[in-house]
Design a protein around this motif. Sequence first.
Motif, PDB file in Angstrom:
ATOM      1  N   THR A  78      -9.510   4.313  -0.910  1.00  0.00           N
ATOM      2  CA  THR A  78      -9.447   5.776  -0.943  1.00  0.00           C
ATOM      3  C   THR A  78      -8.917   6.373   0.360  1.00  0.00           C
ATOM      4  O   THR A  78      -8.885   7.588   0.511  1.00  0.00           O
ATOM      5  N   GLU A  79      -8.534   5.519   1.287  1.00  0.00           N
ATOM      6  CA  GLU A  79      -8.058   5.999   2.577  1.00  0.00           C
ATOM      7  C   GLU A  79      -6.536   6.142   2.560  1.00  0.00           C
ATOM      8  O   GLU A  79      -5.824   5.225   2.157  1.00  0.00           O
ATOM      9  N   MET A  80      -6.045   7.266   3.029  1.00  0.00           N
ATOM     10  CA  MET A  80      -4.610   7.521   3.075  1.00  0.00           C
ATOM     11  C   MET A  80      -4.119   7.408   4.512  1.00  0.00           C
ATOM     12  O   MET A  80      -4.811   7.830   5.453  1.00  0.00           O
ATOM     13  N   ASP A 124       3.966   6.842   3.342  1.00  0.00           N
ATOM     14  CA  ASP A 124       2.608   7.236   2.986  1.00  0.00           C
ATOM     15  C   ASP A 124       1.978   6.079   2.232  1.00  0.00           C
ATOM     16  O   ASP A 124       2.565   5.558   1.279  1.00  0.00           O
ATOM     17  N   VAL A 171      -1.860   4.161   0.752  1.00  0.00           N
ATOM     18  CA  VAL A 171      -3.257   4.345   0.406  1.00  0.00           C
ATOM     19  C   VAL A 171      -3.899   2.969   0.265  1.00  0.00           C
ATOM     20  O   VAL A 171      -3.325   2.059  -0.353  1.00  0.00           O
ATOM     21  N   SER A 174       0.803  -1.215   0.000  1.00  0.00           N
ATOM     22  CA  SER A 174       0.000   0.000   0.000  1.00  0.00           C
ATOM     23  C   SER A 174       0.841   1.273   0.000  1.00  0.00           C
ATOM     24  O   SER A 174       0.312   2.371  -0.151  1.00  0.00           O
TER      25      SER A 174
END
Length: 119
Positions: free
Chosen positions: A103-105, A98, A100, A30
Motif C-alpha cells: 500500500t506504499e507509494m 511511480d 507501489v 513495482s
Amino acid sequence: QVQLVESGGGLVQIGGSLRLSCAASGSIFSIYRMGWYRQAPGMPRELVAAITRGGSTHYEDSVKGRFTISRDNAKNTVYLQMNSLKPEDTAVYYCNADSVVTTEMYDYWGQGTQVTVSS
C-alpha cells in the motif's frame, strides 16, 4: 528502490528532433506509471507525457502531436520522441517513475537531461 538513468538531451535547432531515453532498474515490477517532466528556469516542473503499465498515454496540451512517449519492456526503457521542437521546449527533462509496494507509494526521479532548442 528504482533507479532511473536518462540520456539523449542536447542542443537542437528549431524544428528539429531529439529522442530521450530513460532506463529503469531495480524494483521495476513495482512501477505502474512512468513519465517525463520538464522544468525551465524560474518555472515549476510540469508533466510532459506519461505512460501507464497498461499502455495508456497522457500528453500535456502543448506537446500533443509533436511528442510521443513509448516503452520497450524488454529493455525496461521509456522513450520520449520529440519532433518539431520549439524554443519553449527548452528545459531540463526529468524521467519519473511511480511505484507501489503493497500500500506504499513511491516516487522516483532521474538526474535530468538538458534540452536546448535554439535558432
